[in-house]
Design an enzyme around this catalytic site. Structure first.
Site, PDB file in Angstrom:
ATOM      1  N   ARG A  14       1.167  -1.413  -0.078  1.00 33.41           N
ATOM      2  CA  ARG A  14      -0.259  -0.345  -0.189  1.00 33.41           C
ATOM      3  C   ARG A  14       0.868   1.282   0.576  1.00 33.41           C
ATOM      4  O   ARG A  14       1.885   1.703   0.441  1.00 33.41           O
ATOM      5  CB  ARG A  14      -1.405   0.205   1.369  1.00 33.41           C
ATOM      6  CG  ARG A  14      -1.447  -1.109   1.620  1.00 33.41           C
ATOM      7  CD  ARG A  14      -2.735  -0.584   2.665  1.00 33.41           C
ATOM      8  NE  ARG A  14      -1.904  -1.269   4.017  1.00 33.41           N
ATOM      9  CZ  ARG A  14      -2.467  -0.433   5.178  1.00 33.41           C
ATOM     10  NH1 ARG A  14      -2.378   0.865   4.781  1.00 33.41           N
ATOM     11  NH2 ARG A  14      -1.214  -0.810   6.789  1.00 33.41           N
ATOM     12  N   TYR A 154       7.632   7.536  17.338  1.00 26.96           N
ATOM     13  CA  TYR A 154       8.209   7.611  15.492  1.00 26.96           C
ATOM     14  C   TYR A 154       9.674   8.621  15.143  1.00 26.96           C
ATOM     15  O   TYR A 154      10.091   8.667  14.285  1.00 26.96           O
ATOM     16  CB  TYR A 154       6.489   8.588  15.234  1.00 26.96           C
ATOM     17  CG  TYR A 154       7.064   8.176  13.521  1.00 26.96           C
ATOM     18  CD1 TYR A 154       6.587   7.450  12.889  1.00 26.96           C
ATOM     19  CD2 TYR A 154       7.504   9.775  12.825  1.00 26.96           C
ATOM     20  CE1 TYR A 154       6.399   7.092  11.474  1.00 26.96           C
ATOM     21  CE2 TYR A 154       6.939  10.028  11.719  1.00 26.96           C
ATOM     22  CZ  TYR A 154       6.715   8.712  10.929  1.00 26.96           C
ATOM     23  OH  TYR A 154       6.634   8.615   8.806  1.00 26.96           O
ATOM     24  N   LYS A 158      12.747   7.752  13.411  1.00 28.85           N
ATOM     25  CA  LYS A 158      13.245   7.917  12.181  1.00 28.85           C
ATOM     26  C   LYS A 158      14.213   8.319  12.118  1.00 28.85           C
ATOM     27  O   LYS A 158      15.152   8.346  11.173  1.00 28.85           O
ATOM     28  CB  LYS A 158      12.129   9.021  11.684  1.00 28.85           C
ATOM     29  CG  LYS A 158      10.956   7.977  11.543  1.00 28.85           C
ATOM     30  CD  LYS A 158      11.585   7.050  10.270  1.00 28.85           C
ATOM     31  CE  LYS A 158       9.752   6.923   9.854  1.00 28.85           C
ATOM     32  NZ  LYS A 158       9.662   5.937   8.245  1.00 28.85           N
TER      33      LYS A 158
HETATM   34  P1  NDP Z   1       1.350   2.531   4.906  1.00 30.99           P
HETATM   35  O1  NDP Z   1       0.721   2.963   6.295  1.00 30.99           O
HETATM   36  O2  NDP Z   1      -0.308   3.283   4.194  1.00 30.99           O
HETATM   37  O3  NDP Z   1       1.548   1.464   4.818  1.00 30.99           O
HETATM   38  C1  NDP Z   1       2.465   0.363   5.442  1.00 30.99           C
HETATM   39  C2  NDP Z   1       2.846  -0.806   4.454  1.00 30.99           C
HETATM   40  O4  NDP Z   1       4.291  -1.316   5.215  1.00 30.99           O
HETATM   41  C3  NDP Z   1       1.596  -1.411   4.595  1.00 30.99           C
HETATM   42  O5  NDP Z   1       2.217  -2.166   3.090  1.00 30.99           O
HETATM   43  C4  NDP Z   1       1.612  -2.351   5.378  1.00 30.99           C
HETATM   44  O6  NDP Z   1       1.487  -3.895   5.287  1.00 30.99           O
HETATM   45  C5  NDP Z   1       3.420  -2.327   6.008  1.00 30.99           C
HETATM   46  N1  NDP Z   1       3.504  -2.982   8.103  1.00 30.99           N
HETATM   47  C6  NDP Z   1       3.517  -1.968   8.815  1.00 30.99           C
HETATM   48  N2  NDP Z   1       4.039  -2.693   9.509  1.00 30.99           N
HETATM   49  C7  NDP Z   1       4.563  -3.939   8.736  1.00 30.99           C
HETATM   50  C8  NDP Z   1       5.704  -4.765   8.999  1.00 30.99           C
HETATM   51  N3  NDP Z   1       5.802  -4.957  10.913  1.00 30.99           N
HETATM   52  N4  NDP Z   1       5.935  -5.240   8.954  1.00 30.99           N
HETATM   53  C9  NDP Z   1       6.004  -5.502   7.398  1.00 30.99           C
HETATM   54  N5  NDP Z   1       4.998  -4.192   6.570  1.00 30.99           N
HETATM   55  C10 NDP Z   1       4.699  -3.965   7.258  1.00 30.99           C
HETATM   56  O7  NDP Z   1       1.984   3.686   4.991  1.00 30.99           O
HETATM   57  P2  NDP Z   1       2.554   4.785   4.054  1.00 30.99           P
HETATM   58  O8  NDP Z   1       3.372   4.546   2.925  1.00 30.99           O
HETATM   59  O9  NDP Z   1       2.494   6.293   4.821  1.00 30.99           O
HETATM   60  O10 NDP Z   1       3.952   4.812   4.619  1.00 30.99           O
HETATM   61  C11 NDP Z   1       5.790   4.525   4.208  1.00 30.99           C
HETATM   62  C12 NDP Z   1       6.774   4.535   4.674  1.00 30.99           C
HETATM   63  O11 NDP Z   1       7.276   6.568   4.545  1.00 30.99           O
HETATM   64  C13 NDP Z   1       6.789   4.500   6.137  1.00 30.99           C
HETATM   65  O12 NDP Z   1       8.194   3.926   6.758  1.00 30.99           O
HETATM   66  C14 NDP Z   1       6.582   6.131   6.727  1.00 30.99           C
HETATM   67  O13 NDP Z   1       6.629   5.763   7.682  1.00 30.99           O
HETATM   68  C15 NDP Z   1       6.528   6.680   6.191  1.00 30.99           C
HETATM   69  N6  NDP Z   1       6.384   8.278   5.564  1.00 30.99           N
HETATM   70  C16 NDP Z   1       5.407   8.713   5.145  1.00 30.99           C
HETATM   71  C17 NDP Z   1       4.621   9.580   5.754  1.00 30.99           C
HETATM   72  C18 NDP Z   1       3.551  10.189   4.727  1.00 30.99           C
HETATM   73  O14 NDP Z   1       3.459  10.470   4.736  1.00 30.99           O
HETATM   74  N7  NDP Z   1       2.798   8.836   4.435  1.00 30.99           N
HETATM   75  C19 NDP Z   1       6.242  11.120   5.190  1.00 30.99           C
HETATM   76  C20 NDP Z   1       7.041  10.575   6.115  1.00 30.99           C
HETATM   77  C21 NDP Z   1       7.461   8.856   5.976  1.00 30.99           C
HETATM   78  P3  NDP Z   1      -0.227  -4.172   5.245  1.00 30.99           P
HETATM   79  O15 NDP Z   1      -0.928  -3.624   3.943  1.00 30.99           O
HETATM   80  O16 NDP Z   1      -0.236  -5.777   5.613  1.00 30.99           O
HETATM   81  O17 NDP Z   1      -0.625  -3.381   6.745  1.00 30.99           O
END
Ligand code: NDP
Length: 244
Positions: A14, A154, A158
């Protein structure tokens, strides 16, 4: 740009991770991605990638579990024969002000965001060293650079990813392996769903818009390709100017 490469993307089902998988596939890479529990969504993303015409496979694996990570990387090498690119993208939030933040909330976020990145890196480390090539791309956050009220866990995780990135970059630079990080600002995904209707937040971003997964994926493509071969230990913000 990534023909004959195999990319491993954690949290690829996702949001930002899925955008990176799609971008890499569009440039010819085969994709192995990890997800936590949402199998239906993971299958949907595999179908999107296969439609583009590359090999794609989803692996359910908790990046915070060192044993699971070890097994899954072994399985990916068996299934794909090689790994050229690792994107440590899986991440979670558990936001609270410090007095209300439980120790378990702190640990869960650090375990997934920081230790997960360490576990995955550890498993590709000798592989990349032996092949004298490889790209590691870690997704940090502007919260890790500047801090953010309500996100002590968080931001700490990070900021840790930034230190980890620079250390791994120094360890592997002479082996032709690059390790860089991307620090996104507000990107529209499930994680930020509750904030993206907030006009005040949008207005605080110099570019006056939230980012899209593709904004991050474009930089992830650059960092995975030969075009960034002389760049390591760098952190690139993708935040519409938010943290400048
Ligand atoms: P989402 O919540 O949309 O997606 C998270 C994804 O990580 C999913 O595929 C989920 O799997 C997977 N996931 C979560 N926990 C685990 C785990 N323990 N093991 C394996 N997979 C895991 O997150 P974003 O796309 O928004 O964020 C992606 C990255 O970007 C993160 O590291 C976030 O901290 C970072 N980020 C995001 C920002 C934003 O504005 N969105 C800003 C700054 C950084 P499943 O679908 O099965 O739950």
């Amino acid at each position: 740009m990534l023909t004959n490469k195999v990319a491993v993307v954690t949290g690829g089902s996702r949001g930002i991770g899925a955008a990176i998988c799609k971008k890499y596939a569009e440039h010819g890479a085969d994709i192995a991605f990890l997800y936590a529990g949402n199998t239906a969504k993971a299958e949907e993303t595999v179908a999107v990638l296969e439609n583009i015409g590359v090999k794609a496979k989803a692996y359910q694996c908790d990046v915070a579990n060192a044993d699971q990570v070890k097994e899954v990387v072994k399985q990916i090498v068996t299934d794909f024969g090689q790994i050229d690119i690792l994107v440590n993208n899986a991440g979670i939030t558990k936001d609270k002000l410090v007095p209300m933040m439980k120790e378990t909330d702190f640990d869960a976020v650090v375990d997934t965001n920081l230790k997960g990145t360490f576990y995955m890196t550890k498993q590709v480390y000798s592989l990349f060293m032996k092949q004298k090539s490889g790209k590691i791309i870690n997704i940090t956050s502007v919260s890790g650079l500047n801090g953010n009220a309500g996100q002590a866990n968080y931001s700490a995780s990070k900021a840790g990813v930034v230190g980890l990135t620079k250390s791994v970059a120094k360890e592997l630079a002479s082996r032709g392996v690059c390790c860089n990080a991307i620090a996104p600002g507000f990107i529209e995904t499930d994680m930020t769903e509750k904030f993206t209707s907030n006009e005040a937040i949008k207005d605080s971003i110099p570019m006056k818009r939230f980012g899209q997964g593709e904004d991050v994926a474009n930089v992830a493509l650059f960092l995975a390709s030969f075009m960034s071969d002389y760049i390591t230990g760098e952190v690139i913000r993708v935040d519409g100017g938010m943290a400048m």
